[in-house]
Design a protein around this motif. Sequence first.
Motif, short mmCIF file in Angstrom:
data_model
loop_
_atom_site.label_atom_id
_atom_site.label_comp_id
_atom_site.label_asym_id
_atom_site.label_seq_id
_atom_site.Cartn_x
_atom_site.Cartn_y
_atom_site.Cartn_z
N LEU A 305 0.82 -1.21 0.00
CA LEU A 305 0.00 0.00 0.00
C LEU A 305 0.86 1.26 0.00
N ALA A 306 1.98 1.21 0.71
CA ALA A 306 2.87 2.37 0.76
C ALA A 306 3.51 2.64 -0.59
N GLU A 307 3.87 1.59 -1.32
CA GLU A 307 4.55 1.74 -2.60
C GLU A 307 3.59 2.07 -3.74
N PHE A 308 2.40 1.45 -3.73
CA PHE A 308 1.49 1.58 -4.87
C PHE A 308 0.27 2.46 -4.58
N GLY A 309 -0.14 2.54 -3.33
CA GLY A 309 -1.36 3.28 -3.01
C GLY A 309 -2.60 2.43 -3.29
N ASP A 310 -3.69 2.75 -2.62
CA ASP A 310 -4.89 1.93 -2.77
C ASP A 310 -5.60 2.13 -4.10
N SER A 311 -5.13 3.06 -4.92
CA SER A 311 -5.70 3.22 -6.26
C SER A 311 -5.02 2.30 -7.27
N LYS A 312 -3.87 1.74 -6.90
CA LYS A 312 -3.11 0.88 -7.81
C LYS A 312 -3.03 -0.57 -7.35
N VAL A 313 -3.29 -0.81 -6.07
CA VAL A 313 -3.25 -2.17 -5.56
C VAL A 313 -4.46 -2.41 -4.68
N LYS A 314 -5.01 -3.61 -4.78
CA LYS A 314 -6.18 -3.98 -3.98
C LYS A 314 -5.89 -5.27 -3.23
N LEU A 315 -6.20 -5.27 -1.94
CA LEU A 315 -6.04 -6.46 -1.10
C LEU A 315 -7.41 -7.12 -0.96
N ASN A 316 -7.61 -8.21 -1.66
CA ASN A 316 -8.92 -8.85 -1.71
C ASN A 316 -9.27 -9.52 -0.39
N CYS A 317 -10.51 -9.29 0.06
CA CYS A 317 -11.05 -9.94 1.26
C CYS A 317 -10.25 -9.62 2.52
N SER A 318 -9.55 -8.51 2.54
CA SER A 318 -8.66 -8.20 3.66
C SER A 318 -9.41 -7.86 4.94
N LEU A 319 -10.70 -7.53 4.85
CA LEU A 319 -11.47 -7.19 6.04
C LEU A 319 -12.14 -8.40 6.67
N ALA A 320 -12.12 -9.52 5.97
CA ALA A 320 -12.72 -10.75 6.50
C ALA A 320 -11.71 -11.48 7.39
N PRO A 321 -12.19 -12.31 8.31
CA PRO A 321 -11.25 -13.14 9.09
C PRO A 321 -10.44 -14.01 8.14
N ARG A 322 -9.11 -13.93 8.27
CA ARG A 322 -8.24 -14.64 7.32
C ARG A 322 -7.17 -15.44 8.03
N LEU A 323 -6.60 -16.38 7.28
CA LEU A 323 -5.39 -17.04 7.73
C LEU A 323 -4.30 -15.99 7.90
N PRO A 324 -3.38 -16.20 8.83
CA PRO A 324 -2.37 -15.17 9.10
C PRO A 324 -1.30 -15.04 8.05
N ASN A 325 -1.30 -15.89 7.04
CA ASN A 325 -0.19 -15.89 6.09
C ASN A 325 -0.59 -15.57 4.65
N THR A 326 -1.86 -15.27 4.40
CA THR A 326 -2.36 -15.25 3.02
C THR A 326 -2.79 -13.86 2.57
N SER A 327 -2.28 -13.43 1.40
CA SER A 327 -2.67 -12.16 0.79
C SER A 327 -3.06 -12.42 -0.67
N SER A 328 -4.28 -12.01 -1.00
CA SER A 328 -4.73 -12.03 -2.38
C SER A 328 -4.60 -10.60 -2.91
N VAL A 329 -3.66 -10.39 -3.81
CA VAL A 329 -3.26 -9.04 -4.22
C VAL A 329 -3.57 -8.81 -5.69
N SER A 330 -4.24 -7.69 -5.99
CA SER A 330 -4.55 -7.34 -7.38
C SER A 330 -3.93 -5.99 -7.72
N PHE A 331 -3.36 -5.90 -8.90
CA PHE A 331 -2.80 -4.64 -9.39
C PHE A 331 -3.77 -4.03 -10.40
N ILE A 332 -4.12 -2.78 -10.20
CA ILE A 332 -5.15 -2.13 -10.99
C ILE A 332 -4.56 -1.52 -12.26
N GLY A 333 -5.22 -1.79 -13.38
CA GLY A 333 -4.77 -1.18 -14.62
C GLY A 333 -4.65 -2.17 -15.76
N GLN A 334 -4.41 -1.65 -16.96
CA GLN A 334 -4.24 -2.49 -18.13
C GLN A 334 -2.88 -3.18 -18.11
#
Length: 413
Positions: A305-334
Amino acid sequence: MNVKNNISNTIYLDYNATTPLEDEVLETITDALKNTWGNPSSSYPEGEKAKATITTARKQVARSINAQSSDIVFTSGGTEANNWVIATAIEHFERTQVKSQHQGEHRLKPHIVTTTIEHDAVTLPLINLKDKGEIDVTFVPVDKECRCVTVDDIVNAILPNTCLVTIMMANNETGVIMPIKEISEKISAMESESLRPLIHTDAAQALGKILVDVEDLGVDYLTLVGHKFYGPRIGALYVRGLGEGGAPLYPLFFGGAQERNYRPGTENTPMIAGLGKAAMIANDDLKSISEHMREIRDYLEKRLLAEFGDSKVKLNCSLAPRLPNTSSVSFIGQNMEGYKVLQNIKGFVCSTGSACHSNECKPSQVLLNFHVPFDIATNTIRLSTGRSTTKEDIDAVVKELKDVISSLSEIAI
């Protein structure tokens, strides 16, 4: 244990796919290969030693999930365990219906409740049986707000002929944890003339990351997979009250009398010993392991988030209870499709849920079923940290991602 590729010295961030053997586990397996090679069914000393090794491992696996050792059956892996539960539930329904059915009554088809975000080891056998007309299945969707299945949606899907409810404990792509305990409690409290459906959870991704307690969860069956918690590629199935009037279990195969006549075939003593050792470590060191994984995962996401900002990167399902080791990361754009990102990465490895053929790239159906928009799901990679992943590793990963995303952005212009 810091996992590096021996050739390219890359950083490994795909621990949800598989884990390396913990050093102590490898030592246990090696010792068993050398010293407990006898047939566990034989009564001479070599056989008795192998049998004792299996007994110890069974106790270790049981202890890791707060179960009785008599409730543990070893399997080849999670796929066998999941298929076994499904087959058992259907057979139990058929046997029970035959006994309770009055002559001339219409026989009901067995019905199974599951979700739209299960692993293929559950989804595909159910679809196969449904296509052949042998069962009915309800695939309960994930709630858009909480990003998990809700208790009420599961309970409302249960019919008089529902023989099994099978829901994974934690999703392998997003890490989202499902409310298994609450679902079990609600089902157990149901007042119905029909028999209560059996309850199964695939906990392949859970052990070694979060607490797995079968008494607390209230399930009839639970699947464990060794290579997800630094063990060998075999598995185990927990069956509540096995052989003592609890949940039923019917053999898939027929042959010898191994595993108390439930699963024939000479036991794989070395791998079973390794599974027991891996389960023991996962249980005994759970607090420190989980805290470390969460610290590193959170550091990763903050850096992104610090490097890309929330307009360029999205952390999927990050507000739901999650496993402590898993990040689903999407980069926004073509030009940011997950497979393109991975093709340009050299210093680390991870995974993407996209299925890409020629010039077509389809996003993971699981991500879509988590209500991740199509274009976001297409641009997704999964980063799953391990016990030895360091902040220095994360710094290197984020630096390379920044370079790769910058390069792909220039190509898209």
